[in-house]
Design an enzyme around this catalytic site. Structure first.
Site, PDB file in Angstrom:
ATOM      1  N   GLU A   6      -5.546  -8.663   0.655  1.00 26.21           N
ATOM      2  CA  GLU A   6      -6.266  -8.317   1.886  1.00 26.21           C
ATOM      3  C   GLU A   6      -7.716  -8.008   1.576  1.00 26.21           C
ATOM      4  O   GLU A   6      -8.014  -7.341   0.584  1.00 26.21           O
ATOM      5  CB  GLU A   6      -5.703  -7.045   2.559  1.00 26.21           C
ATOM      6  CG  GLU A   6      -4.415  -7.217   3.297  1.00 26.21           C
ATOM      7  CD  GLU A   6      -3.911  -5.914   3.918  1.00 26.21           C
ATOM      8  OE1 GLU A   6      -4.732  -5.060   4.324  1.00 26.21           O
ATOM      9  OE2 GLU A   6      -2.684  -5.757   3.977  1.00 26.21           O
ATOM     10  N   GLU A  35       0.781  -1.244   0.000  1.00 23.30           N
ATOM     11  CA  GLU A  35       0.000   0.000   0.000  1.00 23.30           C
ATOM     12  C   GLU A  35       0.815   1.298   0.000  1.00 23.30           C
ATOM     13  O   GLU A  35       0.893   1.999   1.015  1.00 23.30           O
ATOM     14  CB  GLU A  35      -0.980   0.015   1.182  1.00 23.30           C
ATOM     15  CG  GLU A  35      -2.021  -1.074   1.073  1.00 23.30           C
ATOM     16  CD  GLU A  35      -3.095  -0.958   2.157  1.00 23.30           C
ATOM     17  OE1 GLU A  35      -2.964  -0.122   3.056  1.00 23.30           O
ATOM     18  OE2 GLU A  35      -4.071  -1.708   2.093  1.00 23.30           O
TER      19      GLU A  35
HETATM   20  C1  GBH Z   1      -4.744  -2.069   5.271  1.00 26.39           C
HETATM   21  O1  GBH Z   1      -4.764  -0.690   5.019  1.00 26.39           O
HETATM   22  C2  GBH Z   1      -3.389  -2.369   5.831  1.00 26.39           C
HETATM   23  O2  GBH Z   1      -2.574  -3.023   4.902  1.00 26.39           O
HETATM   24  C3  GBH Z   1      -3.419  -3.126   7.129  1.00 26.39           C
HETATM   25  O3  GBH Z   1      -2.178  -3.069   7.737  1.00 26.39           O
HETATM   26  C4  GBH Z   1      -4.546  -2.613   8.002  1.00 26.39           C
HETATM   27  O4  GBH Z   1      -4.536  -3.156   9.280  1.00 26.39           O
HETATM   28  C5  GBH Z   1      -5.846  -2.957   7.307  1.00 26.39           C
HETATM   29  O5  GBH Z   1      -5.858  -2.468   5.991  1.00 26.39           O
HETATM   30  C6  GBH Z   1      -7.089  -2.465   8.025  1.00 26.39           C
HETATM   31  O6  GBH Z   1      -7.138  -1.095   8.070  1.00 26.39           O
HETATM   32  O7  GBH Z   1      -9.438   6.477   1.471  1.00 26.39           O
HETATM   33  O8  GBH Z   1     -11.575   6.973   2.479  1.00 26.39           O
HETATM   34  O9  GBH Z   1     -10.853   4.688   2.354  1.00 26.39           O
HETATM   35  C7  GBH Z   1      -5.959  -0.027   5.105  1.00 26.39           C
HETATM   36  C8  GBH Z   1      -6.493   0.557   3.840  1.00 26.39           C
HETATM   37  C9  GBH Z   1      -6.709   2.728   2.910  1.00 26.39           C
HETATM   38  C10 GBH Z   1      -8.191   2.084   4.651  1.00 26.39           C
HETATM   39  C11 GBH Z   1      -6.938   4.158   3.256  1.00 26.39           C
HETATM   40  C12 GBH Z   1      -8.479   3.514   4.962  1.00 26.39           C
HETATM   41  C13 GBH Z   1      -8.337   5.763   4.198  1.00 26.39           C
HETATM   42  C14 GBH Z   1      -9.683   6.281   4.086  1.00 26.39           C
HETATM   43  N1  GBH Z   1      -6.875   1.914   4.093  1.00 26.39           N
HETATM   44  N2  GBH Z   1      -8.229   4.364   3.841  1.00 26.39           N
HETATM   45  S1  GBH Z   1     -10.441   6.106   2.510  1.00 26.39           S
END
Ligand code: GBH
Length: 465
Positions: free
Chosen positions: A364, A162
């Site tokens: 994931e 990511e």
């Molecule tokens: C993943 O990232 C990670 O790889 C992991 O480590 C983590 O624990 C898991 O997910 C759960 O969170 O752009 O409006 O969606 C999370 C992916 C991307 C979710 C950015 C939140 C920000 C808000 N993330 N997103 S939005």
């Protein structure tokens, strides 16, 4: 990648589960440092102990075995392998992962190793972190040490997890380590470019030390789902918007990473949009970034619905405007950004494979469902069970429609340290009453276990026929 068995797995990452923050020579990472600063983490906690997987490896393996997965995705902590980020290799750190790999293989579980899941060595941040053009070289040395040790047994590698979060959260909105709130577009684009070069150096180091490696890169996106399925034009619009670069948030624009990696160059609009802020981009850089890969790794939790809105007075010529439905009107998991949108995985797989022509693995997918134990001491997380079934249904539908999907990893095996949010959000199939790290299987553990069993049986039947 040869299309063998479908990978049914689960995923974790080092800092979120391991603990053992200073054991056997481990050095300090930016997450160790960031979490030690009061107020950075919502519940004031850190990953010093986390799930204690550093000491409970055997319990985790037993859980995976019982779950029936044929793959496990975990990450390696750079600071266990090279405590200072560069320089001396710490054999004891490598031994831990070597034992983990052996135990997985003994149980017929294929290891998928992520080399960078956000825990940059703190000394390298002090040298400039992602602003430092030398970072990719340090990464190469670390990857070389890892692959030399594990490459005889590990064949599935992921360079980086990511990039959107590494740069977007870590460097721009400051909610993740190192907590930067960069406003200078020049510096943001420089960090992105170095991240891509770091990926390239990683791929090279893997290939040089493991000739039969399968290598991938992992991004994360919200899919744009056409609300009206009969409108092919709308789907085309969704596809186009999905790969657009957003001028005000380059860090969250997937194509800024994926186009250079899979196609060999940044999108044309990137050069126009950021003409005044471009980093130095050489032909050699682009070649380094664009090396053959074996799969697209994609993490997905939530997506958006899109439609063409009726023209308002403000739009000219009566053209219907591409519009994203307000996520607040959608059913949501126990974390604000996770709208329940199972169809998203279908469109993501479709868009990404169409543009990049590689097999895709969902590295994931998972639900934040904070259900606590009931009076019977069990965790009846029905919503998570429904979530898994509905998302997997769309993965299978995409497969049936001929989209080349090779795997699905549930995030996560365990409730764990959810970065800036601390321990409150729970994504696990297994419950932990933190700080107590006893593992308690949730109902969804059974759900996923049965689902895997059923699907594996079907695949076997299919092969016989
Ligand atoms: C993943 O990232 C990670 O790889 C992991 O480590 C983590 O624990 C898991 O997910 C759960 O969170 O752009 O409006 O969606 C999370 C992916 C991307 C979710 C950015 C939140 C920000 C808000 N993330 N997103 S939005």
């Amino acid at each position: 990648m040869d299309s063998g068995d479908f990978f049914w797995g689960s995923a974790t990452s080092a800092y979120q589960i391991e603990g053992g923050f200073n054991e056997n020579g481990k050095g300090e990472s930016i997450w160790d440092r960031y979490a030690s600063v009061p107020k950075n983490i919502k519940d004031g906690k850190d990953g010093k102990k986390a799930c204690d997987s550093y000491h409970k490896m055997d319990q985790d393996i037993a859980l995976l075995k019982e779950l029936g997965v044929n793959a496990y995705r975990f990450s390696i902590a750079w600071t266990r392998v090279i405590p200072d980020g560069k320089g001396k290799v710490n054999e004891a750190g490598l031994d831990y992962y070597s034992r983990l790999v052996d135990e997985l293989l003994k149980n017929n579980i294929t290891p998928f190793v992520t080399l960078y899941h956000w825990d940059l060595p703190e000394p390298l941040l002090e040298e400039g972190g992602f602003y430092d053009r030398n970072l990719p070289t340090y990464f190469a040395a670390y990857v070389t040490a890892v692959v030399k040790k594990l490459g005889d047994r590990v064949k599935h590698w992921i360079t980086i997890n990511e990039p959107e979060c590494i740069i977007g959260n870590g460097y721009v909105n400051g909610t993740h380590a190192p907590g930067y709130k960069e406003t200078d577009t020049k510096k943001i684009l420089l960090a992105i470019h170095n991240l891509l070069r770091m990926h390239g150096e990683g791929v090279k180091a893997i290939r040089d030390n493991c000739s039969d490696a399968k290598v991938g890169f992992v991004g994360t996106d919200r899919a744009l789902i056409p609300q009206d399925k009969d409108d092919a034009h709308l789907e085309e619009e969704c596809y186009k918007h999905f790969f657009k670069i957003q001028k005000d948030s380059p860090a969250w624009s997937g194509a800024i990473y994926y186009d250079p990696i899979y196609l060999g160059d940044y999108p044309k609009e990137y050069y126009k949009m950021f003409a005044d802020d471009l980093p130095s981009i050489s032909k050699e850089d682009l070649e380094l970034i664009h090396q053959p890969l074996d799969f697209i790794g994609e993490n997905n939790y939530a997506s958006d619905y899109c439609f063409l809105a009726e023209p308002s007075t403000s739009t000219k010529k009566g053209k219907r405007v591409f519009t994203i439905k307000d996520p607040k009107t959608m059913p949501c998991a126990d974390i604000w950004w996770e709208q329940i949108t199972p169809e998203g995985v279908y469109y993501l797989a479709k868009y990404l494979t169409k543009r990049y022509h590689l097999p895709l693995i969902f590295t994931e997918n998972g639900m934040c469902d904070n259900t606590e134990p009931s009076s019977d001491h069990l965790i009846h997380d029905t919503r998570r069970s429904d979530y898994i079934k509905s998302y997997v249904d769309y993965v299978l539908k995409a497969k049936r429609d001929g989209i080349d999907i090779r795997g699905y990893f549930y995030w996560s095996l365990l409730d764990n340290f959810e970065w800036g949010e601390g321990y409150k959000p729970r994504f696990g199939l297994v419950y932990l009453p933190f700080p107590d790290t006893t593992r308690v299987k949730k109902d969804s553990f059974e759900t996923y276990k049965n689902l895997i069993k059923e699907q594996m049986a079907k695949e076997k039947e299919g092969k016989k026929a």
